[in-house]
Scaffold this active site. Structure first.
Site, PDB file in Angstrom:
ATOM      1  N   SER A 123       0.825  -1.202   0.000  1.00 64.79           N
ATOM      2  CA  SER A 123       0.000   0.000   0.000  1.00 64.79           C
ATOM      3  C   SER A 123       0.865   1.261   0.000  1.00 64.79           C
ATOM      4  CB  SER A 123      -0.962  -0.049   1.188  1.00 64.79           C
ATOM      5  OG  SER A 123      -1.999   0.886   1.063  1.00 64.79           O
ATOM      6  N   ASP A 131      -9.376  -5.544  -5.280  1.00 66.86           N
ATOM      7  CA  ASP A 131      -8.802  -4.497  -4.441  1.00 66.86           C
ATOM      8  C   ASP A 131      -9.517  -3.168  -4.667  1.00 66.86           C
ATOM      9  OD1 ASP A 131      -7.098  -2.755  -3.004  1.00 66.86           O
ATOM     10  OD2 ASP A 131      -5.398  -4.070  -3.384  1.00 66.86           O
ATOM     11  N   HIS A 184      -7.235  -5.737  -0.771  1.00 67.23           N
ATOM     12  CA  HIS A 184      -6.130  -4.994  -0.180  1.00 67.23           C
ATOM     13  C   HIS A 184      -5.535  -5.660   1.059  1.00 67.23           C
ATOM     14  CE1 HIS A 184      -3.962  -1.249  -0.684  1.00 67.23           C
ATOM     15  NE2 HIS A 184      -3.980  -1.051   0.621  1.00 67.23           N
TER      16      HIS A 184
END
Length: 314
Positions: free
Chosen positions: A84, A256, A289
């Site tokens: 991320s 995601d 994610h």
């Protein structure tokens, strides 16, 4: 997030200990402003000056400082793993020529660079409503997701149709999209995360969402930008400047909501001239994610691949 996020799963299911078991010397970094990264030689977290930074500073100062420290301790080049925001900071650093002489290879999990196709309703509305800018104008330099002022802002956004805030984790990562989470790890996550960051960092990320371009922080006034950058508009991070022979492993998921498939493909387009034998891309249809950090099957699907990728670099 702080570095503890990597350790939420059982030892045999989390990446740092899997790498350690495979003979790697593992160093875990903490993002600036989180609980393990709140000390400063002269500034206190109660001071607004302590929070005068965005991910620009993390890319320009923090990650190079981490690399210098590890390199000085080990005398070796570094295999880097980012997830991320950690991928964004690394990509920005590499694009400006930083760290490239110290890094051996790079694994980017659920990479974040371009954000204009993000599907997380709460964050999209927050960015487009200039929430960070509003909080910044109120004089609040620290953005604490669990602090009362931010919680009140989030509650007001949660009244917008289509935003489901019954669970903050769900609202941010899209829990229904994450296929393979360890529920006890999610509970630990919610007890400890998310950690504070700077309001300026939230503003910067919101600029990335709205503009669809990867640039340095925009001060909103031409004279301020000229003062900081010598030009009216903030400079662009050009990912095509990343050395084409830098070994890159990129893994992204089809579900995601933060690292959207379209945005990842835009990022990959900037790497289209990367040496073919130095770029390895993995697409996992069912992954979202949080699966990359708390997935019960991440070892078999992702971590073993990362470990093999690192072992093959010389």
């Amino acid at each position: 997030m702080d570095g503890m996020t990597w350790l939420l799963n059982l030892p045999e299911q989390n990446l740092p200990l899997i790498l350690a078991d495979n003979g790697f010397d593992v160093w875990i970094a903490n993002a600036r402003g989180t609980r393990y990264s709140c000390k400063h030689t002269s500034l206190d977290p109660s001071s607004p000056d302590f929070w005068n930074w965005s991910w620009d500073e993390m890319a320009t100062y923090d990650l190079p400082a981490i690399f210098d420290y590890v390199s000085n301790q080990t005398g070796q080049k570094i295999n880097f793993v980012g997830h991320s925001l950690g991928t964004l900071v690394a990509l920005a650093s590499f694009s400006e020529g930083k760290l490239v002489n110290q890094v051996k290879s790079v694994a980017l999990l659920s990479p974040v660079a371009y954000l204009s196709h993000m599907k997380t309703a709460l964050l999209v509305i927050a960015a487009n409503s200039f929430v960070g800018e509003i909080i910044n104008l109120s004089g609040m330099a620290e953005f604490d997701p669990k602090g009362l002022p931010v919680v009140d802002f989030i509650k007001s956004l949660c009244l917008v149709p289509g935003v489901d805030c019954r669970n903050l984790f769900t609202a941010i990562t899209g829990l229904r999209e994450n296929c393979c989470l360890n529920s006890s790890s999610v509970d630990l996550f919610m007890m400890n995360e998310p950690q504070p960051t700077s309001t300026k960092n939230i503003v910067h990320l919101s600029q990335n969402v709205r503009l669809g371009v990867l640039t340095k922080f925009n001060y909103g006034r031409p004279d301020y930008n000229i003062m900081h950058y010598g030009e009216i508009y903030p400079p662009i991070y050009n990912l095509s400047n990343i050395p084409p022979n830098l070994p890159l492993f990129i893994s992204y998921g089809g579900k995601d909501a933060l690292s959207d498939v379209i945005d990842v493909k835009i990022m990959l387009d900037h790497l289209k001239f990367h040496d073919a034998d130095k770029l390895s891309v993995q697409f996992i249809e069912d992954y979202a994610h949080a699966d990359y950090v708390m997935g019960v099957n991440a070892k078999d699907i992702v971590y073993n691949v990362v470990t093999t990728f690192f072992k093959h670099q010389f």
